[in-house]
Enzyme design. Structure first.
Site, mmCIF file in Angstrom:
data_model
loop_
_atom_site.group_PDB
_atom_site.id
_atom_site.type_symbol
_atom_site.label_atom_id
_atom_site.label_comp_id
_atom_site.label_asym_id
_atom_site.label_seq_id
_atom_site.Cartn_x
_atom_site.Cartn_y
_atom_site.Cartn_z
ATOM 1 N N ASP A 128 -1.286 -4.181 -12.466
ATOM 2 C CA ASP A 128 -0.017 -4.339 -11.260
ATOM 3 C C ASP A 128 0.551 -2.888 -11.648
ATOM 4 O O ASP A 128 0.705 -2.484 -12.775
ATOM 5 C CB ASP A 128 0.796 -5.257 -11.837
ATOM 6 C CG ASP A 128 1.743 -5.548 -10.596
ATOM 7 O OD1 ASP A 128 1.741 -6.746 -10.022
ATOM 8 O OD2 ASP A 128 2.824 -4.874 -10.392
ATOM 9 N N HIS A 144 -1.942 -11.125 0.565
ATOM 10 C CA HIS A 144 -3.325 -11.671 0.349
ATOM 11 C C HIS A 144 -3.324 -12.471 -1.161
ATOM 12 O O HIS A 144 -2.818 -11.770 -2.144
ATOM 13 C CB HIS A 144 -4.144 -10.185 0.136
ATOM 14 C CG HIS A 144 -5.297 -9.943 -0.192
ATOM 15 N ND1 HIS A 144 -6.322 -9.319 0.682
ATOM 16 C CD2 HIS A 144 -6.048 -10.630 -1.159
ATOM 17 C CE1 HIS A 144 -7.799 -9.562 0.157
ATOM 18 N NE2 HIS A 144 -7.394 -10.614 -0.732
ATOM 19 N N HIS A 166 -3.248 -13.558 -4.647
ATOM 20 C CA HIS A 166 -3.295 -12.874 -5.706
ATOM 21 C C HIS A 166 -2.730 -13.892 -6.992
ATOM 22 O O HIS A 166 -1.853 -14.422 -6.896
ATOM 23 C CB HIS A 166 -2.836 -11.548 -5.776
ATOM 24 C CG HIS A 166 -1.374 -11.539 -5.252
ATOM 25 N ND1 HIS A 166 -0.961 -11.512 -4.060
ATOM 26 C CD2 HIS A 166 -0.431 -11.290 -6.146
ATOM 27 C CE1 HIS A 166 0.491 -11.486 -4.166
ATOM 28 N NE2 HIS A 166 0.943 -11.410 -5.322
HETATM 29 P P1 5GP Z 1 3.897 -10.510 -5.121
HETATM 30 O O1 5GP Z 1 5.322 -10.258 -5.339
HETATM 31 O O2 5GP Z 1 3.459 -10.868 -3.815
HETATM 32 O O3 5GP Z 1 3.670 -11.851 -5.974
HETATM 33 O O4 5GP Z 1 3.139 -9.526 -5.984
HETATM 34 C C1 5GP Z 1 2.776 -8.417 -5.499
HETATM 35 C C2 5GP Z 1 2.407 -7.372 -6.710
HETATM 36 O O5 5GP Z 1 1.734 -6.303 -6.186
HETATM 37 C C3 5GP Z 1 3.655 -7.085 -7.304
HETATM 38 O O6 5GP Z 1 3.855 -7.524 -8.792
HETATM 39 C C4 5GP Z 1 3.485 -5.510 -7.109
HETATM 40 O O7 5GP Z 1 4.043 -4.986 -8.262
HETATM 41 C C5 5GP Z 1 2.151 -5.326 -6.886
HETATM 42 N N1 5GP Z 1 1.730 -4.098 -6.161
HETATM 43 C C6 5GP Z 1 2.443 -3.780 -4.885
HETATM 44 N N2 5GP Z 1 1.673 -2.631 -4.539
HETATM 45 C C7 5GP Z 1 0.676 -2.213 -5.234
HETATM 46 C C8 5GP Z 1 -0.116 -1.276 -5.357
HETATM 47 O O8 5GP Z 1 -0.104 -0.353 -4.482
HETATM 48 N N3 5GP Z 1 -1.075 -1.311 -6.410
HETATM 49 C C9 5GP Z 1 -0.792 -2.177 -7.527
HETATM 50 N N4 5GP Z 1 -1.842 -2.135 -8.441
HETATM 51 N N5 5GP Z 1 -0.108 -3.217 -7.499
HETATM 52 C C10 5GP Z 1 0.796 -3.272 -6.267
HETATM 53 ZN ZN ZN Z 2 -5.965 -8.867 2.682
#
Ligand code: 5GP
Ligand code: ZN
Length: 113
Positions: A30, A97, A99
């Protein structure tokens, strides 16, 4: 999905620090880690969230959990870890997407909501 950040990471259009990759799954660190170990595990096919898992696409989800167990072992998370998937606005999902976050390497807060 052409405008999906994680599809772009899968395509190599956006760089990532890969931890594991096979034909159907990618894992990478992340960009804003919330714990000493913070890894995202994603299917290479675009699935929007947990809400879009069906009988037709769930085999990759089973595989993701095998990969999660192997990564946690490889990362030395002997004391435990948390697996989280935020689904939709109320959960704060920011990347649409599917994850799974692997969080570990410290004693995590127990608060769930
Ligand atoms: P969500 O908030 O959707 O559960 O998690 C998305 C995660 O993606 C967040 O923890 C954020 O830090 C991570 N993230 C967002 N953009 C990027 C990126 O460009 N590269 C990486 N490695 N992680 C990302
Ligand atoms: Zn996707």
């Amino acid at each position: 999905m052409s405008n999906c950040l994680f599809c772009k990471i899968i395509a190599g259009e956006i760089p990532s620090t890969k931890v594991y990759e096979d034909d159907t799954v990618l894992a990478f660190r992340d960009i804003a880690p919330q714990a000493p170990t913070h890894i995202l595990v994603i299917p290479k096919t675009h699935i929007g969230s947990v809400a879009e898992i069906t009988a037709e696409n769930s085999a990759v989800v089973a595989h993701i959990f095998e990969v999660i167990a192997a990564i946690a072992k490889a990362e030395g998370l002997k004391n435990g870890y948390r697996v989280v998937s935020n689904c939709g606005d109320d959960a704060g999902q920011t990347v649409h997407h599917l994850h799974y976050h692997i969080l570990g390497g410290k004693k995590l807060a127990v608060e769930m909501a």
